[in-house]
Scaffold this active site. Sequence first.
Site, PDB file in Angstrom:
ATOM      1  N   CYS A 157      23.285  56.459  80.485  1.00  0.00           N
ATOM      2  CA  CYS A 157      23.908  55.371  79.633  1.00  0.00           C
ATOM      3  C   CYS A 157      23.507  55.683  78.378  1.00  0.00           C
ATOM      4  CB  CYS A 157      23.366  53.933  80.049  1.00  0.00           C
ATOM      5  SG  CYS A 157      21.309  53.973  79.742  1.00  0.00           S
ATOM      6  N   CYS A 172      17.024  49.735  83.692  1.00  0.00           N
ATOM      7  CA  CYS A 172      16.724  49.580  82.398  1.00  0.00           C
ATOM      8  C   CYS A 172      15.115  49.437  82.560  1.00  0.00           C
ATOM      9  CB  CYS A 172      17.336  48.282  81.791  1.00  0.00           C
ATOM     10  SG  CYS A 172      19.015  48.380  81.858  1.00  0.00           S
TER      11      CYS A 172
HETATM   12 FE1  FES Z   1      20.883  51.958  80.019  1.00  0.00          FE
HETATM   13 FE2  FES Z   1      20.138  49.393  79.867  1.00  0.00          FE
HETATM   14  S1  FES Z   1      21.968  50.246  80.067  1.00  0.00           S
HETATM   15  S2  FES Z   1      18.836  51.154  79.706  1.00  0.00           S
END
Ligand code: FES
Length: 146
Positions: A33, A103
């Site tokens: 991400c 996360c």
């Molecule tokens: Fe990557 Fe939350 S989407 S840490």
Amino acid sequence: MYSEKVMDHFKNPRNMGEIEGAKGVGTVGNAKCGDIMRMYLDIDENGVIKEAKFKTFGCGAAIATSSMATELVTGKTVQDALKVTNRAVMEALDGLPPVKVHCSLLAEEAIHAALWDYAKKNGIVIEGLKEPVEDIEEIEANKSEI
Ligand code: FES
């Protein structure tokens, strides 16, 4: 979708910033991400965390989990700070949606990375602390099933 506590910590993050001359600093990221979290710990001579701060370049859940993680580790010994797992952070936030579990792993790993840095600088071994990874993607697969 998000609990009130998550929204509160996202909108009013606690302990955001850096600690100059921190005793331990740890940075972890998630290549998937692209989010990055840095944790700063000030630890006294008795091994008690006096202050924790964070800087997170990431999603709202990453900011909320960093914020909660700093609150949970403050006042704890380095040994007890190890018990602040991603699950503990999530519980303290009244949960996270399944797609956001990773996360909270950033928060757990950032604490571990900062503790590792502290241990290395002081030539000590913190029992149960494993060398942290820079990219949590490699451990995510095992843990996100919890
Ligand atoms: Fe990557 Fe939350 S989407 S840490």
